[in-house]
Scaffold this active site. Structure first.
Site, PDB file in Angstrom:
ATOM      1  N   GLU A   1      -0.880   4.441  -7.928  1.00 51.91           N
ATOM      2  CA  GLU A   1      -0.498   5.381  -6.892  1.00 51.91           C
ATOM      3  C   GLU A   1       0.800   6.040  -7.357  1.00 51.91           C
ATOM      4  OE1 GLU A   1      -2.677   5.430  -4.380  1.00 51.91           O
ATOM      5  OE2 GLU A   1      -1.627   6.547  -2.819  1.00 51.91           O
TER       6      GLU A   1
ATOM      7  N   LYS B   1       0.871  -1.190   0.000  1.00 51.21           N
ATOM      8  CA  LYS B   1       0.000   0.000   0.000  1.00 51.21           C
ATOM      9  C   LYS B   1       0.899   1.229   0.000  1.00 51.21           C
ATOM     10  CE  LYS B   1      -4.025   1.991   2.335  1.00 51.21           C
ATOM     11  NZ  LYS B   1      -3.668   3.379   2.227  1.00 51.21           N
TER      12      LYS B   1
ATOM     13  N   PHE C   1      -2.192  -0.393  -9.987  1.00 54.43           N
ATOM     14  CA  PHE C   1      -2.788  -1.505  -9.248  1.00 54.43           C
ATOM     15  C   PHE C   1      -4.119  -1.987  -9.806  1.00 54.43           C
ATOM     16  CE2 PHE C   1      -3.617   2.324  -6.559  1.00 54.43           C
ATOM     17  CZ  PHE C   1      -4.990   2.382  -6.677  1.00 54.43           C
TER      18      PHE C   1
HETATM   19  P1  AMP Z   1      -7.127   4.849   2.574  1.00 50.87           P
HETATM   20  O1  AMP Z   1      -6.909   6.171   1.890  1.00 50.87           O
HETATM   21  O2  AMP Z   1      -6.312   4.666   3.812  1.00 50.87           O
HETATM   22  O3  AMP Z   1      -8.588   4.529   2.745  1.00 50.87           O
HETATM   23  O4  AMP Z   1      -6.580   3.685   1.612  1.00 50.87           O
HETATM   24  C1  AMP Z   1      -7.033   3.524   0.305  1.00 50.87           C
HETATM   25  C2  AMP Z   1      -6.034   4.128  -0.640  1.00 50.87           C
HETATM   26  O5  AMP Z   1      -4.825   3.408  -0.678  1.00 50.87           O
HETATM   27  C3  AMP Z   1      -6.475   4.133  -2.067  1.00 50.87           C
HETATM   28  O6  AMP Z   1      -7.329   5.207  -2.324  1.00 50.87           O
HETATM   29  C4  AMP Z   1      -5.176   4.282  -2.827  1.00 50.87           C
HETATM   30  O7  AMP Z   1      -4.904   5.658  -3.004  1.00 50.87           O
HETATM   31  C5  AMP Z   1      -4.132   3.758  -1.865  1.00 50.87           C
HETATM   32  N1  AMP Z   1      -3.352   2.614  -2.349  1.00 50.87           N
HETATM   33  C6  AMP Z   1      -2.020   2.489  -2.200  1.00 50.87           C
HETATM   34  N2  AMP Z   1      -1.581   1.335  -2.696  1.00 50.87           N
HETATM   35  C7  AMP Z   1      -2.660   0.678  -3.197  1.00 50.87           C
HETATM   36  C8  AMP Z   1      -2.838  -0.590  -3.834  1.00 50.87           C
HETATM   37  N3  AMP Z   1      -1.826  -1.412  -4.055  1.00 50.87           N
HETATM   38  N4  AMP Z   1      -4.107  -0.907  -4.190  1.00 50.87           N
HETATM   39  C9  AMP Z   1      -5.151  -0.092  -3.969  1.00 50.87           C
HETATM   40  N5  AMP Z   1      -5.025   1.105  -3.367  1.00 50.87           N
HETATM   41  C10 AMP Z   1      -3.798   1.495  -2.977  1.00 50.87           C
END
Ligand code: AMP
Length: 571
Positions: free
Chosen positions: A299, A250, A339
């Protein structure tokens, strides 16, 4: 259709807070509207003229609207200003003063939905020298033909202050109800909306021929609503939920959707804004990719090859601003860790299972290029997830994303197709993304900044309302206090937002626009907050601390009440 009918419905909507009543009022409007009118009405309800990614801004400040009201009403400047001072809302001022209009226009014609929309559209397009005068004149022209209630909503709209408290889900329900009398069409309508992010287009297509909505296709250059991740507390729970699954790193960067058709490339943010100009290096790399047409997601973040260090979203953006795009692109090269794939050379991939999308994505990306596939492994045990999680943390990444191998792309939805596990979970710090709805004047040593903290809310996506969750006073550097004060001063409104449930009054209310990441120790019940309220007590953050502004998120992408309730269960 007369604009007055719409204005009257808005007036009724404003008096109600129940979603069902709002839905019925809107449904009645859609029932009477032509497809073209429905398209414009849907945008207007959203407070927009076109979908957000087209970046159309009306750009009328209070000063100019005051001037237009003065001209149209025939009252003097001081009278108009005095009314504004006492009403605190130029919409009400326009309604009142134009109602008592001293100068009756000789050739009054009634306003139609299309004529109001067209005038506003022309106002938005006016640019260059003399454009402010032109905008004022157009507004005066509208005022001259407007009834008081029309004037009220035209005013609020041009100021960007319509704020009816009607969320997209209510508009989607209303479309279904207008056709069938119930919500039976909601699912295909919502799917279409999630695939194009253009509420006006969906309204128009649906009114033209509801069957067309079932067969809605994605299109390049119409951004898709991003899928969102659920969260679980640890690797064990993830395996229990998904079984064999994919685990990706992530990345804490900037989520982008890349659209390519031949040589034309556009890049959209998570908030569906067009950001192509910010990423010349990415655009060039995308142009060299093999597919003629593609839509994929990734990302973007800077990476230092020497020490193998990733820069966070904030650092990446800071460097891009500080050194300018060209230099930053050389010094801190940006990488896109792709991704997901949505579309490839004529094929809509959103309905394909994850693994198939991933294989197609990998088929045209190289692990050496600017655009590489995200690191991914297929795992079967909690132990494997944990070791990938530790590896991610050691590279200063945020954590991991576990993905259901069989799930389609869940556009616009938070589903267990993606599950995030972040470094803070189960440790001393967890965070939410909350929307600023008010702020406090500084006291004591903070008085000189005019800033003492913020009142923040989360989004209840079932009721389309914001609910407060914390008053955040710590975590701000002195520099930030000054910046927050300046930023929020611009968004100050005299009354609490109509779509907010609150108990606490801040010193100043602001239009819910800015999202901030807030850390906290745990979640407790408190009568002073309204998030997920039960028996008079809402959920509240204990020891909330400001972490950073999330420019990449809009208010409706904030953490939801449901998520907070889940997190409360874990804590
Ligand atoms: P959050 O903002 O904490 O809800 O986490 C979701 C976000 O993680 C997504 O909106 C993406 O911007 C980010 N992200 C980073 N790496 C990945 C990945 N491998 N797959 C999907 N989302 C990712």
């Amino acid at each position: 259709m007369q604009f007055e009918e719409v204005a009257k419905a808005f007036n009724e909507i404003e008096k109600r807070s129940g979603r069902l009543e709002m839905t019925d009022l809107l449904a009645r409007i859609f029932e009477k509207a032509s497809p073209e009118e429905a398209e414009r009405i849907a945008y207007i309800i959203q407070g927009e003229l076109r979908p957000p990614y087209e970046g159309i801004d009306l750009g009328m400040g209070e000063k100019f609207v005051l001037e237009a009201i003065r001209k149209a009403s025939g009252y003097g400047k001081s009278k108009v200003e005095q009314e504004f001072e006492s009403e605190g809302d130029l919409g009400l001022v326009a309604e009142k003063l134009l109602g008592k209009k001293r100068q009756q226009s000789l050739f009054q014609t009634s306003l139609s939905v299309l004529s109001v929309y067209n005038s506003m559209f022309r106002i938005s397009k006016a640019g260059g020298s003399g454009s402010q005068g032109m905008k004022i004149n157009r507004l005066v022209e509208m005022y001259n033909n407007a009834t008081p209630i029309e004037a009220k909503y035209i005013t609020r709209f041009v100021l960007g202050q319509l704020r009816l408290g009607v969320g997209d889900p209510t508009i989607l329900d209303a479309l279904s109800v207008s056709h069938e009398g119930d919500k039976s069409w909601r699912e295909p309508i919502e799917r279409a909306y999630n695939l194009c992010s253009d509420i006006g287009h969906v309204a128009r297509v649906f009114l033209e021929d509801p069957e067309k909505i079932r067969d809605f296709k994605i299109e390049v250059f119409k951004p898709i609503m991003p899928a969102m991740a659920e969260r679980l507390a640890n690797p064990k729970e993830i395996i229990a939920k998904l079984g064999k699954c994919a685990v990706e790193y992530k990345y804490d960067g900037f989520r982008i959707a890349v659209h390519k058709k031949g040589n034309r490339v556009e890049i959209y943010s998570r908030r569906l804004e067009k950001m192509t100009h910010m990423f010349p290096d990415v655009v060039a790399a995308v142009q060299n990719l093999r597919p003629r047409e593609a839509i994929f997601e990734g990302e973007a973040l800077a990476f230092n090859e020497e020490d193998k260090r990733f820069y966070s979203f904030q650092e990446t953006m800071h460097r891009r601003r500080k050194y300018g795009l060209e230099t930053a692109a050389k010094k801190y090269p940006l990488y896109v860790f792709a991704f997901d794939l949505h579309y490839l050379d004529g094929e809509d991939c959103t309905t394909c299972p994850y693994l198939e999308r991933r294989k197609k994505l990998e088929s045209f990306l190289s692990s050496k290029g600017t655009i590489k596939p995200s690191t991914m492994r297929i795992v079967e045990t909690a132990k494997e997830i944990d070791s990938l999680f530790q590896a991610a943390l050691s590279m200063k990444l945020e954590g991991i994303m576990a993905k259901d191998l069989k799930a389609p792309y869940t556009a616009g939805k938070r589903k267990f197709a993606w599950i995030k596990l972040k470094k803070s979970y189960g440790q001393e710090m967890d965070t939410i993304d909350a929307v600023i709805v008010g702020y406090y004047r500084g006291k004591g040593s903070r008085a000189r900044f005019g800033f003492g903290g913020i009142l923040v809310a989360v989004y209840n996506d079932e009721t389309s309302r914001f609910e407060t969750i914390a008053k955040v006073g710590s975590g701000f550097t002195e520099d930030e206090m000054g910046r927050f004060q300046k930023m929020l001063e611009e968004d100050k409104v005299k009354r609490p937002p109509t779509n907010l449930d609150y108990e606490m009054d801040p010193d100043f209310w602001v239009h819910p626009r800015h999202v901030v990441e807030v850390a906290y120790d745990n979640i407790t019940r408190s009568p002073t907050h309204t998030c997920g309220r039960e028996k008079g007590k809402g959920l509240a953050l204990r020891f909330p601390r400001m972490i950073r502004i999330r420019d990449d998120k809009g208010p409706f992408n904030a953490t939801t009440t449901k998520e907070v309730e889940e997190m409360h269960k874990f804590s």
